[in-house]
Write an enzyme that holds these catalytic residues in place. Structure first.
Site, PDB file in Angstrom:
ATOM      1  N   TRP A  10       0.740  -1.201   0.051  1.00 54.47           N
ATOM      2  CA  TRP A  10      -0.108   0.078   0.219  1.00 54.47           C
ATOM      3  C   TRP A  10       0.973   1.175  -0.129  1.00 54.47           C
ATOM      4  O   TRP A  10       0.278   2.200  -0.220  1.00 54.47           O
ATOM      5  CB  TRP A  10      -0.778   0.186   1.321  1.00 54.47           C
ATOM      6  CG  TRP A  10      -2.063  -0.782   1.245  1.00 54.47           C
ATOM      7  CD1 TRP A  10      -2.399  -1.887   0.188  1.00 54.47           C
ATOM      8  CD2 TRP A  10      -3.223  -0.856   2.065  1.00 54.47           C
ATOM      9  NE1 TRP A  10      -3.658  -2.238   0.307  1.00 54.47           N
ATOM     10  CE2 TRP A  10      -4.325  -1.746   1.373  1.00 54.47           C
ATOM     11  CE3 TRP A  10      -3.592   0.056   3.184  1.00 54.47           C
ATOM     12  CZ2 TRP A  10      -5.420  -1.847   2.154  1.00 54.47           C
ATOM     13  CZ3 TRP A  10      -4.858  -0.266   3.781  1.00 54.47           C
ATOM     14  CH2 TRP A  10      -5.739  -1.210   3.093  1.00 54.47           C
ATOM     15  N   GLU A 158      11.999  -5.454  -8.799  1.00 53.45           N
ATOM     16  CA  GLU A 158      11.309  -4.406  -9.182  1.00 53.45           C
ATOM     17  C   GLU A 158      12.040  -3.378  -9.995  1.00 53.45           C
ATOM     18  O   GLU A 158      12.891  -2.556  -9.407  1.00 53.45           O
ATOM     19  CB  GLU A 158      10.657  -3.734  -7.951  1.00 53.45           C
ATOM     20  CG  GLU A 158       9.716  -4.501  -7.113  1.00 53.45           C
ATOM     21  CD  GLU A 158       8.964  -3.898  -6.178  1.00 53.45           C
ATOM     22  OE1 GLU A 158       7.684  -3.744  -6.282  1.00 53.45           O
ATOM     23  OE2 GLU A 158       9.278  -2.901  -5.412  1.00 53.45           O
ATOM     24  N   GLY A 164       5.170   2.406 -10.580  1.00 50.35           N
ATOM     25  CA  GLY A 164       4.116   3.574 -10.608  1.00 50.35           C
ATOM     26  C   GLY A 164       4.388   4.327 -11.731  1.00 50.35           C
ATOM     27  O   GLY A 164       3.628   5.326 -11.655  1.00 50.35           O
ATOM     28  N   GLY A 225       1.851  -2.340  -6.150  1.00 48.85           N
ATOM     29  CA  GLY A 225       1.631  -1.069  -5.502  1.00 48.85           C
ATOM     30  C   GLY A 225       0.226  -0.618  -5.843  1.00 48.85           C
ATOM     31  O   GLY A 225      -0.987  -1.173  -4.977  1.00 48.85           O
ATOM     32  N   GLY A 226       0.172   0.340  -6.896  1.00 50.48           N
ATOM     33  CA  GLY A 226      -0.968   0.983  -7.097  1.00 50.48           C
ATOM     34  C   GLY A 226      -2.433   0.077  -7.509  1.00 50.48           C
ATOM     35  O   GLY A 226      -3.444   0.067  -6.846  1.00 50.48           O
TER      36      GLY A 226
HETATM   37  P1  PGA Z   1       3.443  -0.165  -8.681  1.00 51.06           P
HETATM   38  O1  PGA Z   1       4.342  -0.358  -7.240  1.00 51.06           O
HETATM   39  O2  PGA Z   1       2.722  -1.547  -8.733  1.00 51.06           O
HETATM   40  O3  PGA Z   1       2.473   0.786  -8.447  1.00 51.06           O
HETATM   41  O4  PGA Z   1       4.311   0.112  -9.804  1.00 51.06           O
HETATM   42  C1  PGA Z   1       5.019  -1.484  -6.822  1.00 51.06           C
HETATM   43  C2  PGA Z   1       5.716  -1.596  -5.934  1.00 51.06           C
HETATM   44  O5  PGA Z   1       6.695  -0.291  -5.829  1.00 51.06           O
HETATM   45  O6  PGA Z   1       5.901  -2.594  -5.128  1.00 51.06           O
END
Ligand code: PGA
Length: 238
Positions: A10, A158, A164, A225-226
């Protein structure tokens, strides 16, 4: 133990109402392990409402004491977490976290029996300069050499340029990097440990691109994330 995992991150989002909505949501009960990485202040409520597994998004490198604002591994555990995310690129960038510090954090988690989701990934600059391998090795080698990886370790690959941004690594790119990470682990710990290690992809992963990514042999799931901020979106990824 290698298993399919969908892990929510989150970040600094959400509120008590969202915790409640997630706790009341009907999550799939299949073989995919669900992990909810929440701001530490929400863990207790999530735990009391039965949401599991829970992860802290960071941890202190110290046991206890005069470290204003820090949260210890013991506290995360008491709040109901069974995992913690460490080494996220936002922590590395915003807080200058180094491998040396992350090793100390990892030791604290291990001492409390908390499992680790260790994030690694190259920056855009490194990606464009063709330095992905050296970036990964810089982040991976110190923790491998410190003897910290075990059967419960989860590694999240990542690429920073994909976090993001809406820009995702192609399944082929991600698979290639995951296979390399697994090979790095195997080179130090042997193939069995490497084969047991769950390696998650993170970076603009969502329901629409998850199937292709997760179909790859070395991609064991995602750190999201998002797309983890709405129960329906996260459920679709699970
Ligand atoms: P995202 O973030 O899915 O919003 O790109 C992933 C993360 O930073 O763990």
């Amino acid at each position: 133990m290698r298993k399919p995992i969908a892990a929510a991150n989150w970040k600094m989002n959400g509120n008590f109402a969202l915790v409640e909505a997630f706790a009341k949501h009907a999550w799939p009960q299949g073989n995919v392990e669900k992990i909810f990485g929440l701001p530490a202040i929400y863990l207790t409520k999530a735990h009391e409402m039965g949401l599991a597994e829970l992860a802290g998004e960071d941890v202190s490198a110290h046991v206890s004491g005069a470290h204003t604002g820090e949260i210890s591994a013991t506290m995360l555990k008491e709040a109901g977490a069974s995992y913690a995310i460490i080494g996220h690129s936002e922590r590395r960038t915003d807080h200058g976290e180094t491998e040396t510090l992350l090793i100390e954090k990892w030791k604290q988690l291990k001492a409390q029996g908390l499992k680790v989701i260790y994030c690694i990934g190259e920056s855009l600059q490194e990606y464009e300069a063709g330095q992905c391998d050296s970036a990964l090795l810089r982040q991976l080698n110190p923790v491998l050499d410190a003897g910290l990886v075990d059967a419960d370790t989860v590694i999240a690959y990542e690429p920073v340029w994909a976090i993001g941004t809406g820009r995702t690594a192609t399944p082929e790119q991600a698979q290639e990097m995951h296979a390399r990470i697994r090979a790095f682990v195997a080179s130090k710990y042997g193939q069995e440990v490497a084969d047991n290690c769950s390696i998650l992809y993170g970076g603009s992963c969502k329901a629409s691109n998850a199937p292709e990514l997760f179909a790859k042999p070395d991609i064991d799931g995602g750190l999201i994330g998002g797309a983890s901020l709405k129960a329906a979106d996260f459920k679709a990824i699970i």
